[in-house]
Design a protein around this motif. Structure first.
Motif, PDB file in Angstrom:
ATOM      1  N   ASP A  31       0.965  -1.199   0.189  1.00 23.93           N
ATOM      2  CA  ASP A  31      -0.036   0.169  -0.067  1.00 23.93           C
ATOM      3  C   ASP A  31       0.919   1.361  -0.021  1.00 23.93           C
ATOM      4  N   PRO A  47      -4.247  -3.715   4.459  1.00 19.42           N
ATOM      5  CA  PRO A  47      -4.633  -3.454   3.142  1.00 19.42           C
ATOM      6  C   PRO A  47      -5.833  -4.393   2.646  1.00 19.42           C
ATOM      7  N   GLY A 100      -7.943  -1.675  -2.513  1.00 15.49           N
ATOM      8  CA  GLY A 100      -6.782  -0.802  -2.854  1.00 15.49           C
ATOM      9  C   GLY A 100      -6.483   0.196  -1.636  1.00 15.49           C
ATOM     10  N   LYS A 101      -7.409   0.067  -0.764  1.00 20.17           N
ATOM     11  CA  LYS A 101      -7.387   0.880   0.505  1.00 20.17           C
ATOM     12  C   LYS A 101      -6.917   0.066   1.564  1.00 20.17           C
ATOM     13  N   SER A 102      -6.676   0.628   2.812  1.00 18.24           N
ATOM     14  CA  SER A 102      -6.313   0.059   4.039  1.00 18.24           C
ATOM     15  C   SER A 102      -7.153   0.343   4.948  1.00 18.24           C
ATOM     16  N   VAL A 103      -7.578  -0.635   5.929  1.00 16.51           N
ATOM     17  CA  VAL A 103      -8.577  -0.244   7.048  1.00 16.51           C
ATOM     18  C   VAL A 103      -7.839  -0.772   8.228  1.00 16.51           C
ATOM     19  N   ASN A 145       0.600   3.955   1.103  1.00 15.17           N
ATOM     20  CA  ASN A 145       0.635   4.760   2.252  1.00 15.17           C
ATOM     21  C   ASN A 145       1.399   3.948   3.573  1.00 15.17           C
ATOM     22  N   THR A 200     -12.921  -0.585   0.980  1.00 17.99           N
ATOM     23  CA  THR A 200     -12.488  -0.353  -0.566  1.00 17.99           C
ATOM     24  C   THR A 200     -11.398  -1.028  -1.217  1.00 17.99           C
ATOM     25  N   ALA A 248      -6.574  -5.177  -4.252  1.00 20.38           N
ATOM     26  CA  ALA A 248      -7.356  -4.404  -5.421  1.00 20.38           C
ATOM     27  C   ALA A 248      -8.250  -4.862  -6.121  1.00 20.38           C
ATOM     28  N   ARG A 265       3.289  -6.219   3.023  1.00 17.31           N
ATOM     29  CA  ARG A 265       1.548  -5.644   3.605  1.00 17.31           C
ATOM     30  C   ARG A 265       0.966  -6.072   4.923  1.00 17.31           C
ATOM     31  N   SER A 284     -16.947   1.210   4.114  1.00 17.59           N
ATOM     32  CA  SER A 284     -15.503   1.757   4.166  1.00 17.59           C
ATOM     33  C   SER A 284     -14.461   0.748   3.801  1.00 17.59           C
ATOM     34  N   LYS A 342      -2.932  -0.891  10.128  1.00 14.70           N
ATOM     35  CA  LYS A 342      -3.595  -0.665   9.050  1.00 14.70           C
ATOM     36  C   LYS A 342      -3.424  -1.959   8.296  1.00 14.70           C
TER      37      LYS A 342
END
Length: 157
Positions: A12, A149, A129-132, A14, A127, A152, A20, A125, A147
């Motif tokens: 990711d 990921p 390709g994003k992280s949670v 970010n 999504t 994607a 990962r 929330s 975080k």
């Protein structure tokens, strides 16, 4: 002494590491290679709200003499995270366990079965390709927040 390892790559943008779900390492317990793999839907890179996904991760217990126990996992991006078999997972000293990989017990002579982690009831929330944010609850370490990921575009395996 038994060790189960899983390798991962990618990342990711970010996150500080190419590993990962990295960044949870402590002196005694760490969680690495954590990521959510949504259910494969041909021709789609979307997650359906309320859908389920696999959670992959590796936990390492760096203690020399004491076992660690994974008590549970939570994220605000889903209703629940279920571990199967439905039991608290014990990590012996100086070993690792990985979701989807057998937890080997060489002393019992029995077949070794993998444990799995399933994210259920994904929310908007979550999504691709994003992280949670995800919290891993441990008996000795306490909570590790990191975080994690979301893949994607999952592919069929």
């Amino acid at each position: 002494m038994t060790s189960v390892l899983v390798a991962g790559c990618g990342g990711d943008p970010n996150m500080d590491s190419s590993n990962r779900g990295a960044g949870s390492e402590t002196e005694t317990t760490s969680v690495e290679n954590a990521f959510i793999v949504p259910r494969f839907i041909p021709g789609s890179c979307a997650i359906q709200v309320g859908d389920a996904a696999a959670l992959t991760f590796t936990v390492t217990n760096n203690r020399i003499t004491e076992p660690e126990r994974l008590l549970g996992i939570e994220t605000p991006a889903a209703e629940a995270i279920r571990l199967s078999p439905d039991a608290t997972l014990q990590i012996p000293p100086e070993t690792s366990i990985a979701a989807g990989q057998p937890i080997e017990d060489v002393t019992d002579g029995a077949a070794d079965y993998p444990f799995t982690a399933r994210v259920e009831g994904l929310r908007e929330s979550a999504t691709p390709g994003k992280s949670v944010d995800m919290t891993f609850h441990f008996d000795k370490q306490g909570d590790l927040v990191m975080k994690v990921p979301i893949e994607a575009c999952p592919t069929q395996k």
